[in-house]
Design a protein around this motif. Structure first.
Motif, PDB file in Angstrom:
ATOM      1  N   MET A   3      43.200  25.230  50.301  1.00  0.00           N
ATOM      2  CA  MET A   3      43.840  25.334  51.621  1.00  0.00           C
ATOM      3  C   MET A   3      42.876  26.010  52.570  1.00  0.00           C
ATOM      4  SD  MET A   3      47.448  27.054  50.622  1.00  0.00           S
ATOM      5  CE  MET A   3      48.800  26.147  49.916  1.00  0.00           C
ATOM      6  N   GLY A   4      42.786  25.485  53.781  1.00  0.00           N
ATOM      7  CA  GLY A   4      42.032  26.144  54.841  1.00  0.00           C
ATOM      8  C   GLY A   4      40.618  26.507  54.432  1.00  0.00           C
ATOM      9  N   GLU A   5      40.294  27.772  54.630  1.00  0.00           N
ATOM     10  CA  GLU A   5      38.929  28.247  54.366  1.00  0.00           C
ATOM     11  C   GLU A   5      38.530  28.099  52.896  1.00  0.00           C
ATOM     12  OE1 GLU A   5      36.854  29.094  56.679  1.00  0.00           O
ATOM     13  OE2 GLU A   5      38.185  29.388  58.393  1.00  0.00           O
ATOM     14  N   ASN A   6      39.512  27.906  52.019  1.00  0.00           N
ATOM     15  CA  ASN A   6      39.180  27.730  50.606  1.00  0.00           C
ATOM     16  C   ASN A   6      38.534  26.382  50.327  1.00  0.00           C
ATOM     17  OD1 ASN A   6      40.355  30.203  50.390  1.00  0.00           O
ATOM     18  ND2 ASN A   6      41.767  29.651  48.757  1.00  0.00           N
ATOM     19  N   CYS A   7      38.678  25.421  51.244  1.00  0.00           N
ATOM     20  CA  CYS A   7      38.002  24.133  51.096  1.00  0.00           C
ATOM     21  C   CYS A   7      36.537  24.339  51.452  1.00  0.00           C
ATOM     22  CB  CYS A   7      38.616  23.071  52.011  1.00  0.00           C
ATOM     23  SG  CYS A   7      40.330  22.742  51.641  1.00  0.00           S
ATOM     24  N   ASP A   8      35.809  24.862  50.508  1.00  0.00           N
ATOM     25  CA  ASP A   8      34.446  25.292  50.785  1.00  0.00           C
ATOM     26  C   ASP A   8      33.635  25.184  49.490  1.00  0.00           C
ATOM     27  OD1 ASP A   8      32.483  27.035  52.432  1.00  0.00           O
ATOM     28  OD2 ASP A   8      32.748  28.161  50.579  1.00  0.00           O
ATOM     29  N   LEU A   9      32.485  24.562  49.607  1.00  0.00           N
ATOM     30  CA  LEU A   9      31.664  24.267  48.432  1.00  0.00           C
ATOM     31  C   LEU A   9      31.269  25.532  47.665  1.00  0.00           C
ATOM     32  CD1 LEU A   9      30.510  21.856  46.974  1.00  0.00           C
ATOM     33  CD2 LEU A   9      28.455  22.028  48.385  1.00  0.00           C
ATOM     34  N   GLU A  10      30.866  26.541  48.412  1.00  0.00           N
ATOM     35  CA  GLU A  10      30.424  27.771  47.769  1.00  0.00           C
ATOM     36  C   GLU A  10      31.563  28.430  46.984  1.00  0.00           C
ATOM     37  OE1 GLU A  10      28.520  31.550  49.704  1.00  0.00           O
ATOM     38  OE2 GLU A  10      27.711  29.751  50.675  1.00  0.00           O
ATOM     39  N   ILE A  68      33.578  21.685  34.338  1.00  0.00           N
ATOM     40  CA  ILE A  68      34.400  21.473  35.543  1.00  0.00           C
ATOM     41  C   ILE A  68      33.491  21.504  36.772  1.00  0.00           C
ATOM     42  CG2 ILE A  68      36.481  22.184  36.802  1.00  0.00           C
ATOM     43  CD1 ILE A  68      37.244  23.915  34.357  1.00  0.00           C
ATOM     44  N   LEU A  69      32.563  22.451  36.772  1.00  0.00           N
ATOM     45  CA  LEU A  69      31.657  22.581  37.918  1.00  0.00           C
ATOM     46  C   LEU A  69      30.793  21.323  38.102  1.00  0.00           C
ATOM     47  CD1 LEU A  69      30.432  24.205  40.221  1.00  0.00           C
ATOM     48  CD2 LEU A  69      28.863  25.256  38.592  1.00  0.00           C
ATOM     49  N   GLU A  70      30.240  20.814  37.007  1.00  0.00           N
ATOM     50  CA  GLU A  70      29.385  19.618  37.118  1.00  0.00           C
ATOM     51  C   GLU A  70      30.180  18.420  37.622  1.00  0.00           C
ATOM     52  OE1 GLU A  70      26.179  19.820  37.153  1.00  0.00           O
ATOM     53  OE2 GLU A  70      26.464  21.934  36.614  1.00  0.00           O
ATOM     54  N   GLU A  71      31.381  18.250  37.075  1.00  0.00           N
ATOM     55  CA  GLU A  71      32.221  17.124  37.500  1.00  0.00           C
ATOM     56  C   GLU A  71      32.565  17.258  38.985  1.00  0.00           C
ATOM     57  OE1 GLU A  71      33.010  14.402  35.798  1.00  0.00           O
ATOM     58  OE2 GLU A  71      31.885  15.182  34.082  1.00  0.00           O
ATOM     59  N   PHE A  72      32.936  18.457  39.366  1.00  0.00           N
ATOM     60  CA  PHE A  72      33.326  18.702  40.760  1.00  0.00           C
ATOM     61  C   PHE A  72      32.162  18.417  41.710  1.00  0.00           C
ATOM     62  CE2 PHE A  72      33.451  21.653  44.380  1.00  0.00           C
ATOM     63  CZ  PHE A  72      34.585  21.180  45.016  1.00  0.00           C
ATOM     64  N   LYS A  73      30.987  18.896  41.342  1.00  0.00           N
ATOM     65  CA  LYS A  73      29.807  18.715  42.197  1.00  0.00           C
ATOM     66  C   LYS A  73      29.515  17.235  42.419  1.00  0.00           C
ATOM     67  CE  LYS A  73      26.776  22.755  41.669  1.00  0.00           C
ATOM     68  NZ  LYS A  73      25.713  23.207  40.749  1.00  0.00           N
ATOM     69  N   LYS A  74      29.649  16.442  41.341  1.00  0.00           N
ATOM     70  CA  LYS A  74      29.399  14.997  41.450  1.00  0.00           C
ATOM     71  C   LYS A  74      30.407  14.370  42.423  1.00  0.00           C
ATOM     72  CE  LYS A  74      28.992  14.269  36.819  1.00  0.00           C
ATOM     73  NZ  LYS A  74      29.367  13.520  35.625  1.00  0.00           N
ATOM     74  N   LEU A  75      31.649  14.826  42.323  1.00  0.00           N
ATOM     75  CA  LEU A  75      32.723  14.203  43.097  1.00  0.00           C
ATOM     76  C   LEU A  75      32.710  14.613  44.572  1.00  0.00           C
ATOM     77  CD1 LEU A  75      35.388  14.770  40.365  1.00  0.00           C
ATOM     78  CD2 LEU A  75      34.830  12.516  41.280  1.00  0.00           C
ATOM     79  N   ILE A  76      32.360  15.848  44.831  1.00  0.00           N
ATOM     80  CA  ILE A  76      32.481  16.350  46.205  1.00  0.00           C
ATOM     81  C   ILE A  76      31.363  15.803  47.103  1.00  0.00           C
ATOM     82  CG2 ILE A  76      31.224  18.583  46.031  1.00  0.00           C
ATOM     83  CD1 ILE A  76      34.673  18.174  47.676  1.00  0.00           C
ATOM     84  N   VAL A  77      30.228  15.455  46.528  1.00  0.00           N
ATOM     85  CA  VAL A  77      29.151  14.906  47.385  1.00  0.00           C
ATOM     86  C   VAL A  77      29.333  13.415  47.635  1.00  0.00           C
ATOM     87  CG1 VAL A  77      27.402  16.629  46.876  1.00  0.00           C
ATOM     88  CG2 VAL A  77      27.580  14.628  45.382  1.00  0.00           C
ATOM     89  N   SER A  78      29.977  12.726  46.686  1.00  0.00           N
ATOM     90  CA  SER A  78      30.067  11.254  46.821  1.00  0.00           C
ATOM     91  C   SER A  78      31.093  10.843  47.856  1.00  0.00           C
ATOM     92  CB  SER A  78      30.396  10.623  45.479  1.00  0.00           C
ATOM     93  OG  SER A  78      31.632  11.112  45.004  1.00  0.00           O
TER      94      SER A  78
END
Ligand SMILES: *Cc1c(COP(=O)(O)O)cnc(C)c1O
Length: 377
Positions: free
Chosen positions: A336-343, A367-377
């Motif tokens: 939510m809000g500011e929590n939608c943040d890559l860092e 989880i981190l590797e999967e997330f990283k792949k998904l958030i950039v694509s």
């Protein structure tokens, strides 16, 4: 007080600019006319986000105050109220309605998915003699988002007022208050707006306002009485001293929301978070109608929520759990809000990978590797 990263489904992280706005020197909000203009400006920003020309107020209190104010102001003793419930907050709304003397009927839906509009329509064909209906847009405890667009349109066709608790969805889900005919829409400052806890923004249709103004009996209460706000601007008179520091922080937080395509950002994070958990072998709690703002994941075998929570806290991050019938069964993450943040998500998932590993829970992937792949694509 803390150095923890807060990734719970509200309250959320507050941006430094918003904190600074909160700390600004304040004027006297009752006597300084400039504050009335400031307050009006904040109201208008809120109205823009929820797409409405309706009357809007920002009550000085946590989100619950809005729910209570809607019930206190609309309900007269013996009024029939329909409460739509497919989760803990939906059920809770019924308790509020009862408190103010309503004769409550609860329409119950599946707690694992959104309200079935066809079934609701069938129900209303048999009985639609209700003054108002309460419905929760996003069931925060389970991460389910209800289809309020067809629900509110259906209620409007049946001439029933709609009161929508959108505390955890405003900002993160698309809402078109006027087009969908929402009579009272209720929000909170500490969810997707990422402002400090303490304000309950809401908007009220003319139809609901007329009913409130023309009620036969007195509203029980003052702080929760929406009638007393009617001429605040014309008379330059607030029913009570406004929470001026909260208003200034909220103003800054609204600016930050209006700067970007906020709903799309929420959707992007929600999709990536959910998919990352699925790819790692977790099961989500909802079967459908996934919220853009909260992900609820079933606890895997071999670890209790208490352990997960405590170990993550040691790593410096807070997540949410389940309560009521979901106690110990799920964990919840707020995007939510500011929590939608890559860092922030990198920090969270790095800690999660570590905690699951140290508790010997075997994941299908990181989880981190999967997330990283998904958030950039
Ligand atoms: C957060 C929230 C509220 C406000 O309740 P608190 O538990 O006091 O924060 C009300 N409704 C919904 C749907 C919420 O998510």
């Amino acid at each position: 007080m803390k150095n923890l990263l807060v990734m719970t489904p509200g309250p959320t992280e507050v941006h430094e600019d918003v904190l600074n706005a909160m700390a600004e020197r304040a004027t006297n909000p009752d006597l300084d006319l400039a504050f009335y203009e400031k307050y009006l400006g904040v109201v208008n920003k809120f109205k823009k986000i929820v797409k409405t020309n309706n009357t809007s107020y920002i009550l000085g209190g946590e989100g619950i105050l809005g729910l209570e104010a809607a019930c206190a102001s609309l309900i007269e003793f013996g009024d029939r109220v329909l409460c739509i419930a497919n989760g803990i907050f939906g059920e809770g709304f019924a308790d509020f309605a009862k408190m103010f003397g309503a004769e409550v009927v609860i329409y119950r839906g599946d707690t694992e998915r959104g309200i079935d509009i066809v079934d609701l329509e069938k129900f209303l064909k048999k009985d639609s003699n209700f003054k108002l209906t309460t419905v929760v847009h996003c069931e925060t405890p389970s991460g389910i988002v209800n289809p309020i667009e067809p629900i509110c349109k259906l209620l409007r066709d049946k001439n029933i007022l709609s009161v929508v608790d959108a505390v955890s969805s405003i900002g993160g889900e698309y809402i078109d208050t006027d087009k969908w005919g929402i009579d009272i829409l209720l929000g909170g400052s500490q969810k997707c707006f990422s402002a400090p806890v303490g304000l309950a923004p809401l908007c009220i249709s003319d139809k609901a306002m007329d009913i409130i103004q023309n009620r036969k009996t007195l509203v029980v209460g003052y702080y929760n009485n929406l009638k007393v706000w009617k001429t605040w601007y014309e008379d330059k008179w607030f029913p009570y001293s406004q929470l001026i520091n909260n208003i200034m922080a909220f103003d800054k937080a609204l600016d930050r929301c209006l700067e970007k395509d906020f709903v799309s950002i929420h959707k992007k994070y929600a999709d990536a978070v959910r998919k990352a958990f699925i790819n790692c072998g977790f099961e989500l709690f909802p079967k459908s109608h996934f919220s853009n703002t909260i992900t609820a994941v079933k606890m895997p075998e071999g670890i209790s929520f208490r352990t997960l929570f405590t170990d993550l806290k040691k790593e410096g991050v807070l997540i949410g759990g389940g309560f009521d019938f979901l106690k110990d069964k799920i964990f919840r993450i707020g995007h939510m809000g500011e929590n939608c943040d890559l860092e922030k998500f990198t920090f969270l998932f790095k800690a999660m990978d570590k905690v699951f590993l140290q508790n010997k829970i075997k994941l299908e992937s990181s989880i981190l590797e999967e997330f990283k792949k998904l958030i950039v694509s």
